[in-house]
Structure formats: C-alpha cells, structure tokens
Write an enzyme that holds these catalytic residues in place. Structure first.
Site, mmCIF file in Angstrom:
data_model
loop_
_atom_site.group_PDB
_atom_site.id
_atom_site.type_symbol
_atom_site.label_atom_id
_atom_site.label_comp_id
_atom_site.label_asym_id
_atom_site.label_seq_id
_atom_site.Cartn_x
_atom_site.Cartn_y
_atom_site.Cartn_z
ATOM 1 N N LEU A 406 0.861 -1.175 0.000
ATOM 2 C CA LEU A 406 0.000 0.000 0.000
ATOM 3 C C LEU A 406 0.900 1.228 0.000
ATOM 4 O O LEU A 406 1.964 1.221 0.624
ATOM 5 C CB LEU A 406 -0.907 0.029 1.238
ATOM 6 C CG LEU A 406 -1.923 -1.107 1.408
ATOM 7 C CD1 LEU A 406 -2.650 -0.962 2.735
ATOM 8 C CD2 LEU A 406 -2.920 -1.127 0.260
ATOM 9 N N ASP A 407 0.479 2.289 -0.681
ATOM 10 C CA ASP A 407 1.228 3.542 -0.617
ATOM 11 C C ASP A 407 1.366 3.976 0.835
ATOM 12 O O ASP A 407 0.498 3.670 1.675
ATOM 13 C CB ASP A 407 0.499 4.650 -1.386
ATOM 14 C CG ASP A 407 0.438 4.382 -2.883
ATOM 15 O OD1 ASP A 407 1.265 3.584 -3.362
ATOM 16 O OD2 ASP A 407 -0.434 4.964 -3.545
ATOM 17 N N MET A 408 2.426 4.714 1.133
ATOM 18 C CA MET A 408 2.651 5.177 2.504
ATOM 19 C C MET A 408 1.421 5.897 3.061
ATOM 20 O O MET A 408 1.043 5.701 4.222
ATOM 21 C CB MET A 408 3.863 6.112 2.539
ATOM 22 C CG MET A 408 4.169 6.673 3.917
ATOM 23 S SD MET A 408 5.638 7.722 3.960
ATOM 24 C CE MET A 408 5.022 9.182 3.133
ATOM 25 N N ARG A 507 -5.758 6.163 -7.337
ATOM 26 C CA ARG A 507 -5.583 7.615 -7.256
ATOM 27 C C ARG A 507 -5.646 8.247 -8.647
ATOM 28 O O ARG A 507 -6.278 9.290 -8.841
ATOM 29 C CB ARG A 507 -4.249 7.933 -6.564
ATOM 30 C CG ARG A 507 -4.207 7.423 -5.143
ATOM 31 C CD ARG A 507 -2.790 7.355 -4.581
ATOM 32 N NE ARG A 507 -2.224 8.686 -4.366
ATOM 33 C CZ ARG A 507 -1.046 8.892 -3.791
ATOM 34 N NH1 ARG A 507 -0.309 7.859 -3.384
ATOM 35 N NH2 ARG A 507 -0.597 10.122 -3.623
#
Length: 559
Positions: A406-408, A507
């Site tokens: 997962l993205d930060m 996103r």
C-alpha cells in the site's frame, strides 16, 4: 524589456492580517502559504481579464487548447515591500516574454540569439532529409529489393523441394536397381543417378548466382541513396547536439549565495548527466533566478495549473502542484542553497508513534491494518515500515515475505507470508487475481453516477517519478470498478474495486480527466495536500495458504 520594479506586483488587498513564512517553501511537497494563494488568485484574475496576448487554454467547452503551469514567488523588494513575481513554464502564445511575467533565464527567441540561426540550419538539413526520404527512386528500389528477395526465396524453396523429392526417387531407384540389375548395368545406373543429383544441385547453385547478381545490382544503387540519408541524419544529430550543448551553457542559474552554475554543471553529477528537454524553462527556476538577479528576497513559492488537463498527466484547473523531479529537482537543489527551506516532509516518519494493528496471525501469514503514513517496506531514508516491524516481531521465521503493498499515505489491510510455502501460495493468488480487494475513498467533488468502471492504461512518468501517467501507447492495462456510497458537503465517498494492481491505480483513475476527474481528499501527488490521503483498503478476501480455507478481513475507515 521591463524594468525589475515593473514586474514586482503589489497585492490589491491589504495583507496586514497575514504573517510571513518563517522558511522558504520546500517545492516538491507543500501546502501553499496563504499569501501565495492570494497572489495566485490575483494572477488568475489577471489571466481572465488581460488583453495583451492570446493563448487558448482550452477553458471553453471544446477542450482543444493547451493548459500551462504558472508560478508565483512571494518576495520582499529591495525597498522592503512585500509583493510577488509571476512566471509561466515554457512558452505562451509562442512567446518567452509577456507583460507582467519574469523573463526566461536565457531567451533563445531573441533576434540576435544564435538559436534561431542554428535552428534554421538544422531545419534546412531536416527538410533535405525529408525530400530524399520521399524520393520515388528510393521507394522503387526498396520495393524492388523486397519483391526480388521474396521471389528468390520462393524459387529457392521450390528447387530445394525438387532436390528432396529427386533424392527420395533416386533412393528408390537405387534399391530397385540393386535388386534387379547385373553388376555392370547397376554401375551404369548408379552413375546416371549420381549425375541427376549433381544436375539438380547445379540448378540450385546457378539459381542462387542469378538472383545474387540481380539483388546485388539493386542493393548497390539503393546503398548509394541510403548512405546519403545516413550522412544527413548524422549531420542533423551532430548539429542538434552542438546546439543543445550551447544552450545548456547559456542557462546559468544563481542561488541565494550569489553562486552561478550552468545547466551542464548542475546535471553532471546526477544519474542523468544530459539535462532533459525543457530543463530550466519551468516557472520556479525563472522566478528564483530573477529574484536573485535583482535583489528580491524569496519568501515562498507556489505553482498552479491553468487550463485544460494534458491527455496523459493529471492537472486540474487552478490546482497547486509541486515542482517536477526530473527537470527541477537538480536545478532547485542548487538554487535553494543559502535559503532557509522547510524540511522535506517525505523524509519524516509520519507513523513513528502509530501502532501496527495485528488482525490475524498464525505460522503461515500475518494480516495487519497499516496506519496512514507508515511505509509498507523500508524507504531510502525511512527504515520504519510494516515489514521491518514484522521482522522484529518474527525474528526466527523464513519471512516475512512481501505479498503486496500500500502507498505510505494509504491505510488498511496488508498481508505478509511467514514461510516460503505460504509466500508461493499467496503470490499465486494475487497474480491470478483470485484475491478480492475493496477500498473506500473520499473524493473532493460530487460524483453524479451511482456506479461505473474506469479502464485507463498506465505507466510511470519518466520525467516525474513517482507520478504515473495514462498512456495508451506504452501503458499496462488497468481496470477499476466503483460504487458511490454517499455525498457529504460536496465530497463523494466511494467503494473502489481494483481489478489490476498498478502503482497509484486508484488515485490516478479517480483524478484523471478521463476517469472520475476528481482527486481524492489529501492526495498530494494528484490533488491537494491535507492531513492524510483519504484512501483505505477496507476489505480483503483470500484462501489461507496452508488450509485453503476462504478467509475474509474487514476494517472500517476512519473517515
């Protein structure tokens, strides 16, 4: 050319209630200072009302124009007055110089510039090359070569087939002769069969010689013409490189210490020593160089997009964006030297005090609820991550093995394997897309439809990583389905179902104008920075890697 004080813009309204920034903006990740927002709004009003020049930004319903990035630099003038400077990236209305905007660091379009003369020379070579490339004789010879080679291959293949069939027939004849003829007659028959074999091979030999002669004559004539093309291409390349290097030397940038460096010197120690096209033409370097050159003290920076979005990138009209990495990071790294600049937020461990919640754990795997701000795996400067925390928790296992990420800034469900066997099973499930995933997101705008599907191919932006692009030519397929949950005060809450796993897929699919055209709340890359990215991986369904039992995990979002 405007005098420096003519390009210094005063605020139309009072700024007495505003405090000045303590440090200069970190340009690659920021929230605009309130005075920069005020300056941007004043510049945007000017763009709507000015009559000095014309450029189609695509703001009408046809959407055929070209949007542009603009920048405002909050400054203190040599006389101590607070105001701002304005700039645009690249050219507008095919011009470098427009009233009210700072000039480029080097104006290649001036009449006395070597650029125009040398570009005209390159254009002449290019025109000559195009003429020779469309020479009918060249096209005829290429077609003749193609036809002759194809015909030769066909005739050679037919002759080889005849040899194979003749060899088989002679073998049968030999067997028949050996069984029925006397020695002397057999000897004569075998000599005769041998001559037939030699004759067939000679036919192939002379066929090859005949076609070689024809093809060689065509090739000789063709080579003469193509050698001329190669020479022109090399001449064009050398002229372009010479012009490019001369331009690089002309672009010289000041910093706060009064030191000057050329584009070549700035990029030389980087991973890409040759500066990319357009380097130095962005708004931020223009603004800072002009400020240093004329004694203005830089206080804060902001850049916004004006107009229709490009086809590939995500650019929303009036939205603020960070400076680009490939072109601006090396240049601004030099130009900001000597200024007190805000710390890089991306080098801070946002989740240092946040707990990594363990939802499931056995000898095969671990399922965690990753908080927003915690990396999935260690980064270049931040080592703390979900992975390293699990390493500390399980020091004696074969893993942990990273199954997905997962993205930060994204929170939610993340699974790690603890054994090689479990890793193989889980990886297979993710690759075959038998794992069910669901995300919840809060978007900045109102989505009217109840549900839908987004299919936009994606690839990394080579000029501005980690940003991603929509690209139909080189992108990988990316598919997302979505369902609207509710609309709250102009914002939309959605369920998102990624059917592929591209970097930043959700996103980009939300923010891109061909997707939902609305960025997620807090998306600093594709929208506006906020307290956090409002994207949460809330549901995960997969088979246990050992027992094969179907397992479901769900954690509700905090927004």
């Amino acid at each position: 050319m405007h005098q420096p004080d003519q390009l210094f813009t005063r605020f139309h309204s009072s700024i007495e209630g505003y405090s000045l920034p303590e440090k200069f903006t970190f340009p690659f990740y920021y929230q605009p200072h309130p005075l920069c927002i005020l300056a941007a709004e004043q510049l945007q009003q000017h763009l709507l009302t000015q009559q000095d020049w014309q450029h189609d930004f695509g703001l009408d319903s046809t959407k055929n124009g070209t949007g542009k990035m603009f920048g405002v630099l909050l400054v203190k003038s040599p006389q101590g007055e607070i105001g701002f400077l304005s700039a645009f990236s690249g050219k507008i209305a095919d011009q470098n110089l427009l009233p009210g905007f700072v000039p480029p660091v080097f104006d290649m379009l001036t009449e006395q510039s070597f650029f125009r003369t040398e570009l005209a020379d390159i254009t002449a070579v290019n025109d000559e090359l195009k003429t020779k490339q469309t020479n009918p004789k060249l096209l005829q010879l290429r077609e003749a070569l193609k036809v002759n080679q194809a015909q030769y291959q066909q005739e050679e293949s037919e002759q080889r087939q005849q040899i194979i069939e003749g060899r088989a027939a002679r073998k049968a004849e030999r067997a028949k002769a050996e069984a029925s003829l006397e020695p002397e007659a057999l000897k004569e028959r075998l000599v005769e069969l041998s001559k037939q074999s030699v004759a067939e091979k000679n036919v192939l030999k002379y066929l090859k010689l005949e076609w070689d002669e024809k093809i060689t004559l065509i090739n000789q004539e063709l080579t003469q013409l193509e050698t001329s093309l190669i020479a022109l291409k090399e001449q064009r390349k050398q002229m372009s490189n010479t012009l490019q290097n001369k331009l690089f030397k002309q672009y010289r940038f000041l910093n706060a210490n009064g030191q000057e460096q050329s584009l070549q010197a700035i990029f030389k120690p980087t991973a890409t020593p040759t500066p990319p096209a357009g380097a130095g033409e962005c708004a931020a370097p223009k603004l800072l160089h002009f400020a240093y050159l004329h004694g203005f003290q830089p206080l804060a920076l902001a850049e916004f997009w004006w107009g229709v979005s490009p086809k590939s990138e995500i650019r929303q009209h009036k939205s603020f964006y960070p400076s680009c990495n490939s072109k601006c990071q090396p240049i601004l790294g030099h130009m900001l030297d000597g200024l007190a600049v805000d710390d890089n937020p991306l080098e801070e461990n946002w989740a240092e005090d946040k707990e990594l919640e363990i939802l499931f754990e056995d000898e095969a795997m671990v399922v965690v609820n990753k908080p927003s701000g915690l990396l999935s795996v260690p980064g270049k400067t931040i080592k703390d991550s979900a992975y390293t925390r699990l390493q500390e928790r399980h020091p004696d296992v074969e893993g942990p093995f990273v199954i997905h990420r997962l993205d930060m800034a994204t929170s939610g469900l993340l699974v790690f394997a603890l054994t090689k066997r479990a890793n193989k099973s889980l990886q297979k499930q993710f690759i075959s897309r038998s794992v069910e995933k669901r995300y919840v997101a809060l978007l900045e705008g109102e989505i009217k439809e109840p549900k839908g599907q987004i299919e936009l191919p994606m690839r990394g932006d080579p000029d501005d990583r980690p940003r991603q692009l929509v690209c139909y030519e080189h992108g990988k397929p990316a598919l997302t389905t979505w369902t609207l949950i509710e609309t709250i005060k102009g914002r939309s809450k959605l369920l998102l179902y990624p059917k592929t796993g591209r970097t930043h897929q959700l996103r980009v699919h939300c923010a891109h104008h061909l997707g939902l055209n609305t960025a997620m709340v807090g998306d600093a890359l594709y929208g506006q920075k906020a307290d956090r990215l409002h994207l949460h991986a809330e549901f995960l369904e997969l088979d246990h890697p050992h027992s094969k039992e179907r397992m479901r995990f769900q954690v509700d979002s905090e927004f």
